[in-house]
Write an enzyme that holds these catalytic residues in place. Structure first.
Site, short mmCIF file in Angstrom:
data_model
loop_
_atom_site.label_atom_id
_atom_site.label_comp_id
_atom_site.label_asym_id
_atom_site.label_seq_id
_atom_site.Cartn_x
_atom_site.Cartn_y
_atom_site.Cartn_z
N GLY A 1 76.57 34.70 84.99
CA GLY A 1 77.49 35.21 83.96
C GLY A 1 78.93 35.34 84.41
CD GLU B 1 71.74 38.07 80.62
OE1 GLU B 1 71.38 37.52 79.55
OE2 GLU B 1 72.65 37.61 81.33
CG ASN C 1 69.38 32.00 78.06
OD1 ASN C 1 69.26 32.30 76.87
ND2 ASN C 1 69.32 32.90 79.03
CB SER D 1 77.94 30.51 87.66
OG SER D 1 78.08 31.88 87.33
CD GLU E 1 68.68 32.19 85.51
OE1 GLU E 1 69.40 31.29 85.09
OE2 GLU E 1 68.43 33.21 84.87
CG HIS F 1 67.21 35.85 81.57
ND1 HIS F 1 68.25 36.75 81.67
CD2 HIS F 1 67.75 34.62 81.77
CE1 HIS F 1 69.37 36.09 81.93
NE2 HIS F 1 69.09 34.79 81.99
N GLY G 1 73.53 28.91 81.25
CA GLY G 1 73.89 29.94 80.29
C GLY G 1 75.15 29.55 79.53
CE LYS H 1 72.81 34.15 79.68
NZ LYS H 1 73.33 34.87 80.81
C1 PEP Z 1 71.51 32.78 82.76
O1 PEP Z 1 71.76 33.94 82.44
O2 PEP Z 1 70.36 32.34 82.68
C2 PEP Z 1 72.60 31.95 83.24
C3 PEP Z 1 72.31 31.00 84.03
O3 PEP Z 1 73.87 32.28 82.80
P1 PEP Z 1 75.25 31.61 83.29
O4 PEP Z 1 75.04 30.12 83.38
O5 PEP Z 1 76.22 31.97 82.23
O6 PEP Z 1 75.57 32.21 84.61
#
Ligand code: PEP
Length: 256
Positions: free
Chosen positions: A173, A99, A10, A215, A167, A97, A236, A12
């Site tokens: 993040g 966000e 993703n 993460s 998630e 998601h 992400g 973003k």
């Molecule tokens: C996400 O927002 O879907 C995500 C997994 O982000 P990150 O890997 O940066 O935590």
């Protein structure tokens, strides 16, 4: 259970130029050319999809969209319809998601987006996850409720188009306040599977892949796939780095 691991990146709201998007996609495409056991898919910002489709189409690296609107055409300023996304090469879509939920996507909108994406033939990654974790396990009710509300009227015969990404919001993040463990994921994925088997025929529900996201990187990808028995990963930040994302694909390819 899906036989192939799903590794989803993703992007973003990154990168800021078509040139950078092309370079990132080309680098990942090159390193995904030999994948056999892994389904790789990247989710760039929608403005880059057409260019990536035109200049870099690959049978080993799918394209997806980070969100979708539920209507197909009309007076909906700022929205992107499933028909448009299909026309620019997206085969997958992320819905729910955290966000997008934080920017206003409600459970009801998530449900109608899913039904519209389904009708238009997309493979869907439905994201669910609690904002905070409590020791008593009350957060599990949040996961159950998000699933139940998102999947209203979802036809069981289309379950092949669905994957769930668990998630935990607190683990996502650079501002994450904690880390999920493979054991924690495994426990929660069992609850997710149980909830799915209450909504659908248990045999069919078992086939829905459960991904982990929050993460994920080169350091912990293998442990979520092996010890956590994740059917895939939603990545992400580390999906923005060609070397890291390619290494995660390599890890997924070799786990059994
Ligand atoms: C996400 O927002 O879907 C995500 C997994 O982000 P990150 O890997 O940066 O935590």
């Amino acid at each position: 259970m899906a036989t192939k691991k799903i590794i989803a990146g993703n992007w973003k709201m990154n990168p800021v130029s078509t040139k950078e998007a092309l370079a990132l996609y080309s680098g990942i495409k090159k390193n995904s050319a030999r994948l056999k056991q892994t389904t790789a898919v990247v989710f760039p910002p929608a403005v880059f999809l057409a260019t990536l489709r035109d200049k870099g189409v690959s049978i080993k690296l799918d394209l997806g969209a980070q969100n979708v609107f539920y209507e197909e055409i009309g007076a909906f300023t700022g929205q992107i319809s499933p028909l448009m996304l299909k026309n620019v090469g997206a085969k997958w879509v992320i819905i729910g998601h955290s966000e997008a939920r934080a920017s206003g996507d409600t459970d009801l909108e998530i449900n109608v987006k899913i039904l519209s994406a389904l009708k238009n033939g997309f493979k869907i990654i439905l994201c669910i996850g609690e904002k905070t974790r409590d020791a008593q396990g009350k957060y599990l009710a949040v996961l159950q409720e998000q699933l139940e509300k998102a999947l209203v009227n979802f036809p069981a015969k289309k379950l092949g188009q669905l994957a769930i990404a668990y998630e935990p919001v607190w683990a996502i993040g650079k501002d994450a306040t904690g880390v999920e463990t493979p054991d924690g994921f495994l426990h929660n994925s069992i609850v997710i599977k149980k909830t799915l088997s209450q909504i659908f025929d248990p045999k069919k529900a078992k086939t829905v892949p459960i991904l982990y996201g929050g993460s994920v990187g080169v350091k912990n990808a293998e442990s979520f796939l092996v010890a956590g028995h994740a059917d895939g990963l939603l990545v992400g930040r580390e999906s923005l780095d060609i070397a890291s994302f390619s290494e995660i694909l390599k890890i997924a390819e070799k786990v059994k």
